[in-house]
Design a protein around this motif. Structure first.
Motif, PDB file in Angstrom:
ATOM      1  N   LEU A 178      34.365  -7.924 -63.723  1.00  0.00           N
ATOM      2  CA  LEU A 178      33.378  -7.061 -63.062  1.00  0.00           C
ATOM      3  C   LEU A 178      32.386  -6.485 -64.066  1.00  0.00           C
ATOM      4  O   LEU A 178      31.181  -6.403 -63.790  1.00  0.00           O
ATOM      5  CB  LEU A 178      34.092  -5.926 -62.326  1.00  0.00           C
ATOM      6  N   LEU A 179      32.880  -6.083 -65.234  1.00  0.00           N
ATOM      7  CA  LEU A 179      32.003  -5.474 -66.240  1.00  0.00           C
ATOM      8  C   LEU A 179      31.009  -6.474 -66.813  1.00  0.00           C
ATOM      9  O   LEU A 179      29.930  -6.077 -67.282  1.00  0.00           O
ATOM     10  CB  LEU A 179      32.841  -4.865 -67.366  1.00  0.00           C
ATOM     11  N   LEU A 180      31.361  -7.775 -66.786  1.00  0.00           N
ATOM     12  CA  LEU A 180      30.413  -8.787 -67.261  1.00  0.00           C
ATOM     13  C   LEU A 180      29.158  -8.826 -66.390  1.00  0.00           C
ATOM     14  O   LEU A 180      28.116  -9.344 -66.813  1.00  0.00           O
ATOM     15  CB  LEU A 180      31.077 -10.169 -67.297  1.00  0.00           C
ATOM     16  N   TRP A 181      29.254  -8.291 -65.165  1.00  0.00           N
ATOM     17  CA  TRP A 181      28.075  -8.201 -64.297  1.00  0.00           C
ATOM     18  C   TRP A 181      27.008  -7.308 -64.921  1.00  0.00           C
ATOM     19  O   TRP A 181      25.809  -7.510 -64.694  1.00  0.00           O
ATOM     20  CB  TRP A 181      28.494  -7.637 -62.942  1.00  0.00           C
ATOM     21  N   PHE A 204      27.024  -0.721 -58.818  1.00  0.00           N
ATOM     22  CA  PHE A 204      28.315  -1.288 -59.219  1.00  0.00           C
ATOM     23  C   PHE A 204      29.439  -0.742 -58.339  1.00  0.00           C
ATOM     24  O   PHE A 204      30.289  -1.502 -57.858  1.00  0.00           O
ATOM     25  CB  PHE A 204      28.581  -0.950 -60.686  1.00  0.00           C
ATOM     26  N   ARG A 205      29.430   0.571 -58.111  1.00  0.00           N
ATOM     27  CA  ARG A 205      30.503   1.196 -57.332  1.00  0.00           C
ATOM     28  C   ARG A 205      30.388   0.900 -55.846  1.00  0.00           C
ATOM     29  O   ARG A 205      31.382   0.632 -55.178  1.00  0.00           O
ATOM     30  CB  ARG A 205      30.500   2.711 -57.538  1.00  0.00           C
ATOM     31  N   PRO A 231      33.132  -3.450 -53.915  1.00  0.00           N
ATOM     32  CA  PRO A 231      33.582  -3.825 -52.555  1.00  0.00           C
ATOM     33  C   PRO A 231      33.321  -5.290 -52.214  1.00  0.00           C
ATOM     34  O   PRO A 231      34.133  -5.919 -51.528  1.00  0.00           O
ATOM     35  CB  PRO A 231      32.753  -2.894 -51.647  1.00  0.00           C
ATOM     36  N   SER A 232      32.197  -5.839 -52.692  1.00  0.00           N
ATOM     37  CA  SER A 232      31.850  -7.224 -52.355  1.00  0.00           C
ATOM     38  C   SER A 232      32.756  -8.233 -53.042  1.00  0.00           C
ATOM     39  O   SER A 232      32.981  -9.327 -52.514  1.00  0.00           O
ATOM     40  CB  SER A 232      30.390  -7.506 -52.729  1.00  0.00           C
ATOM     41  N   THR A 233      33.247  -7.885 -54.229  1.00  0.00           N
ATOM     42  CA  THR A 233      34.087  -8.829 -54.975  1.00  0.00           C
ATOM     43  C   THR A 233      35.579  -8.613 -54.717  1.00  0.00           C
ATOM     44  O   THR A 233      36.404  -9.394 -55.220  1.00  0.00           O
ATOM     45  CB  THR A 233      33.838  -8.688 -56.496  1.00  0.00           C
ATOM     46  N   LEU A 234      35.927  -7.606 -53.934  1.00  0.00           N
ATOM     47  CA  LEU A 234      37.344  -7.327 -53.675  1.00  0.00           C
ATOM     48  C   LEU A 234      38.086  -8.523 -53.071  1.00  0.00           C
ATOM     49  O   LEU A 234      39.217  -8.813 -53.485  1.00  0.00           O
ATOM     50  CB  LEU A 234      37.473  -6.095 -52.772  1.00  0.00           C
ATOM     51  N   PRO A 235      37.517  -9.267 -52.102  1.00  0.00           N
ATOM     52  CA  PRO A 235      38.227 -10.458 -51.594  1.00  0.00           C
ATOM     53  C   PRO A 235      38.515 -11.491 -52.681  1.00  0.00           C
ATOM     54  O   PRO A 235      39.575 -12.136 -52.665  1.00  0.00           O
ATOM     55  CB  PRO A 235      37.274 -11.009 -50.527  1.00  0.00           C
ATOM     56  N   ARG A 240      46.625  -4.843 -46.474  1.00  0.00           N
ATOM     57  CA  ARG A 240      46.308  -3.416 -46.517  1.00  0.00           C
ATOM     58  C   ARG A 240      44.919  -3.169 -47.087  1.00  0.00           C
ATOM     59  O   ARG A 240      44.188  -2.293 -46.607  1.00  0.00           O
ATOM     60  CB  ARG A 240      47.349  -2.690 -47.373  1.00  0.00           C
ATOM     61  N   LEU A 241      44.556  -3.946 -48.113  1.00  0.00           N
ATOM     62  CA  LEU A 241      43.265  -3.740 -48.762  1.00  0.00           C
ATOM     63  C   LEU A 241      42.118  -4.415 -48.024  1.00  0.00           C
ATOM     64  O   LEU A 241      40.973  -3.952 -48.091  1.00  0.00           O
ATOM     65  CB  LEU A 241      43.318  -4.253 -50.212  1.00  0.00           C
ATOM     66  N   LEU A 242      42.432  -5.534 -47.353  1.00  0.00           N
ATOM     67  CA  LEU A 242      41.391  -6.300 -46.643  1.00  0.00           C
ATOM     68  C   LEU A 242      41.801  -6.519 -45.199  1.00  0.00           C
ATOM     69  O   LEU A 242      42.027  -7.645 -44.772  1.00  0.00           O
ATOM     70  CB  LEU A 242      41.159  -7.646 -47.341  1.00  0.00           C
ATOM     71  N   PRO A 243      41.878  -5.460 -44.395  1.00  0.00           N
ATOM     72  CA  PRO A 243      42.322  -5.635 -43.003  1.00  0.00           C
ATOM     73  C   PRO A 243      41.374  -6.483 -42.175  1.00  0.00           C
ATOM     74  O   PRO A 243      41.794  -7.165 -41.249  1.00  0.00           O
ATOM     75  CB  PRO A 243      42.391  -4.193 -42.478  1.00  0.00           C
ATOM     76  N   TRP A 244      40.080  -6.446 -42.520  1.00  0.00           N
ATOM     77  CA  TRP A 244      39.119  -7.237 -41.751  1.00  0.00           C
ATOM     78  C   TRP A 244      39.298  -8.735 -41.972  1.00  0.00           C
ATOM     79  O   TRP A 244      39.061  -9.540 -41.075  1.00  0.00           O
ATOM     80  CB  TRP A 244      37.689  -6.818 -42.106  1.00  0.00           C
TER      81      TRP A 244
END
Length: 278
Positions: free
Chosen positions: A104-107, A188-189, A194-198, A267-271
């Motif tokens: 993520l930090l490389l972004w 970033f936050r 959120p977009s990279t969580l999956p 739990r983290l990605l219910p959708w």
């Protein structure tokens, strides 16, 4: 009774029928799986009893059960299983979280990402077990070397997955945030994470298996306890029943860990789970 209420009842009934159907399907599938395993064990034991199968080369279900009982009563099985599971979980957590954070930090820095890219690709293509002798020399034959191997096996996968996820972010959303005056840290936050969580959770599914393989590989090379050591020692002694005990226990551990990670994903990605059901 209003039309809205009637429609709501119909929707609830449909949902209940779908839930019952899923439960019935799951029960049927599990019963079939259990039946297949039982049939395989019965035919295996029959083959041993009639000398169609050599128990020295294949072991036997009754022999495996005897060894399971002995190892459980002596506590050896729990000691070895705990060592393997502990090293796997700690290595998995450190490697996955650290790798995801770096990805993520490389972004933040495209320049640094391009410099590190060939090194990351090279490390990803390298069989991690090749590093085991060096890791064991550096950290010893205890549990720390197994944790280090699990970290190495999972870090690169998590890093690549998280960084790849940052490339899939909707650029229009990022531009909109910039036009509204959002700082890079806010983007970033609010957008990147959120977009990279999956992608990150998807890497977790792979990494739990990679961590277990790395730990077992390290235990094969040098270890004073663990399921890998149990299997290796029993194999050298041609005790196939104990080998099967270790292999079956490993399968149970792998299924349990994968189940836990799958529940974490739900739990983290219910959708995402809702989309799969639909």
């Amino acid at each position: 009774m209003s039309a809205t209420h009637v429609e709501s009842q119909k929707v609830n009934q449909v949902s209940i029928r779908k839930a019952k159907k899923r439960v019935n399907t799951a029960v049927t599938q599990n019963l079939i799986r259990i039946l297949l395993v039982v049939c395989a064990l019965v035919f295996w034991q029959i083959g041993v009893n009639f000398t169609w199968i050599d128990p020295f080369l294949m072991g036997s279900p009754l022999g495996i059960l005897e060894e399971y009982t002995r190892l459980i009563q002596s506590g050896e099985l729990f000691t070895d299983m705990f060592a393997t599971v502990f090293a796997t979980i700690i290595g998995f957590l450190i490697g996955s979280l650290l790798g995801s954070a770096i990805g993520l930090l490389l972004w933040y820095s495209k320049f640094l990402a391009k410099i590190l890219d060939p090194f990351v690709v090279a490390l990803n293509g390298l069989p991690k077990i090749a590093l085991a002798p060096m890791i064991i020399i550096w950290f010893g034959s205890g549990i720390f070397s197994k944790i280090a191997l699990a970290i190495i096996a999972t870090l690169i996968v998590a890093l690549l997955s998280a960084y790849q996820g940052t490339h899939q972010i909707d650029s229009n959303l990022v531009n909109l945030m910039k036009s509204l005056g959002a700082r890079k840290s806010q983007i970033f936050r609010k957008v990147v994470i959120p977009s990279t969580l999956p992608w990150i959770i998807s890497a977790f599914r792979l990494n739990i298996g990679f961590a277990l393989v790395a730990v077992i590989g390290g235990e094969f090379i040098s270890s004073d306890k663990g399921l890998g050591r149990m299997i290796f020692v029993a194999g050298n002694l041609f005790n196939l029943n104990v080998v099967w005990v270790g292999v079956i226990t490993l399968m149970i551990v792998a299924i349990t860990l994968y189940f836990i990670v799958s529940k974490l994903e739900m739990r983290l990605l219910p959708w995402e789970n809702a989309n799969k059901e639909n």
